[in-house]
Design a protein around this motif. Structure first.
Motif, PDB file in Angstrom:
ATOM      1  N   ASP A 164       4.333  36.514  -9.478  1.00 46.20           N
ATOM      2  CA  ASP A 164       4.314  35.252 -10.217  1.00 46.20           C
ATOM      3  C   ASP A 164       4.098  34.128  -9.217  1.00 46.20           C
ATOM      4  O   ASP A 164       4.520  34.212  -8.063  1.00 46.20           O
ATOM      5  N   CYS A 165       3.463  33.062  -9.676  1.00 46.39           N
ATOM      6  CA  CYS A 165       3.147  31.942  -8.798  1.00 46.39           C
ATOM      7  C   CYS A 165       2.715  30.754  -9.663  1.00 46.39           C
ATOM      8  O   CYS A 165       2.477  30.911 -10.852  1.00 46.39           O
ATOM      9  N   PRO A 192       4.085  28.639 -15.418  1.00 47.73           N
ATOM     10  CA  PRO A 192       4.301  27.190 -15.356  1.00 47.73           C
ATOM     11  C   PRO A 192       5.654  26.790 -14.768  1.00 47.73           C
ATOM     12  O   PRO A 192       5.754  25.782 -14.083  1.00 47.73           O
ATOM     13  N   GLY A 193       6.689  27.579 -14.979  1.00 47.50           N
ATOM     14  CA  GLY A 193       8.014  27.225 -14.471  1.00 47.50           C
ATOM     15  C   GLY A 193       8.368  27.910 -13.164  1.00 47.50           C
ATOM     16  O   GLY A 193       9.543  28.002 -12.810  1.00 47.50           O
ATOM     17  N   TYR A 194       7.358  28.382 -12.429  1.00 47.18           N
ATOM     18  CA  TYR A 194       7.608  29.124 -11.194  1.00 47.18           C
ATOM     19  C   TYR A 194       8.420  28.296 -10.193  1.00 47.18           C
ATOM     20  O   TYR A 194       8.138  27.122  -9.974  1.00 47.18           O
ATOM     21  N   THR A 195       9.425  28.925  -9.608  1.00 50.91           N
ATOM     22  CA  THR A 195      10.221  28.328  -8.543  1.00 50.91           C
ATOM     23  C   THR A 195      10.149  29.249  -7.336  1.00 50.91           C
ATOM     24  O   THR A 195      10.480  30.436  -7.458  1.00 50.91           O
ATOM     25  N   PRO A 196       9.716  28.753  -6.175  1.00 54.82           N
ATOM     26  CA  PRO A 196       9.631  29.618  -5.000  1.00 54.82           C
ATOM     27  C   PRO A 196      11.015  30.125  -4.584  1.00 54.82           C
ATOM     28  O   PRO A 196      12.016  29.421  -4.751  1.00 54.82           O
ATOM     29  N   GLN A 205      16.745  29.905  -5.804  1.00 59.57           N
ATOM     30  CA  GLN A 205      16.078  31.050  -6.427  1.00 59.57           C
ATOM     31  C   GLN A 205      16.082  32.214  -5.443  1.00 59.57           C
ATOM     32  O   GLN A 205      15.606  32.083  -4.330  1.00 59.57           O
ATOM     33  N   GLN A 206      16.623  33.333  -5.856  1.00 57.39           N
ATOM     34  CA  GLN A 206      16.674  34.503  -4.988  1.00 57.39           C
ATOM     35  C   GLN A 206      15.317  35.195  -4.966  1.00 57.39           C
ATOM     36  O   GLN A 206      14.631  35.267  -5.985  1.00 57.39           O
ATOM     37  N   ALA A 219       2.631  30.256  -2.123  1.00 55.87           N
ATOM     38  CA  ALA A 219       3.563  30.089  -3.242  1.00 55.87           C
ATOM     39  C   ALA A 219       5.014  30.264  -2.805  1.00 55.87           C
ATOM     40  O   ALA A 219       5.919  30.193  -3.630  1.00 55.87           O
ATOM     41  N   GLY A 220       5.241  30.510  -1.516  1.00 54.38           N
ATOM     42  CA  GLY A 220       6.593  30.623  -1.000  1.00 54.38           C
ATOM     43  C   GLY A 220       7.170  32.025  -0.941  1.00 54.38           C
ATOM     44  O   GLY A 220       8.319  32.199  -0.548  1.00 54.38           O
TER      45      GLY A 220
END
Length: 130
Positions: free
Chosen positions: A9-10, A53-57, A67-68, A110-111
């Motif tokens: 995911d990204c 859309p709600g991706y968190t690195p 975010q783990q 994307a982290g």
């Protein structure tokens, strides 16, 4: 049973796929608006990238509030110095904290953390403190 594709995911599937295409020298197989697929030309496990859309690195190293990370990818390389230079040229970021000698940790655009190492038997063939 064998793994076919690892899906990441990204925030932008197309841009992350371009990064990994440059990093690995793989051709993109399928492009859709929010999903891109790359197959391993040697027939191994491929990668796909999915826009969320709600991706968190993820945080790395992990902490108790961020975010783990759910996974990271380890890549065996022939020459660590050359691979590090190549990754940085492709847009990878060297992680500020490195923990193991002979292993280099990076972040993709994307982290997501990923690692390079040269020895395919690194630590896996040693007694890891058992």
């Amino acid at each position: 049973m064998k793994p076919r594709t690892i899906v990441m995911d990204c925030p932008d599937a197309a841009s992350l796929a371009e990064f990994y295409s440059k990093l690995l020298g793989w051709t993109i197989s399928v492009r859709q608006p929010d999903w891109v697929l790359m197959r391993n030309p040697d027939g191994g496990t491929g990668f796909s990238f999915q826009s969320e859309p709600g991706y968190t690195p993820p945080c790395w190293p992990e902490d108790s509030v961020g975010q783990q990370k759910m996974l990271h990818v380890d890549f065996v390389v022939e020459n660590l110095q050359q691979a590090v230079a190549h990754a940085l040229t492709c847009g990878a970021v060297l992680a500020p904290q490195q923990f193991l000698e002979g292993v280099m940790v990076f972040f993709d655009p994307a982290g997501h953390p990923f690692c390079f190492f040269c020895d395919p038997e690194y630590l896996w063939n040693k007694d890891m403190g058992k």
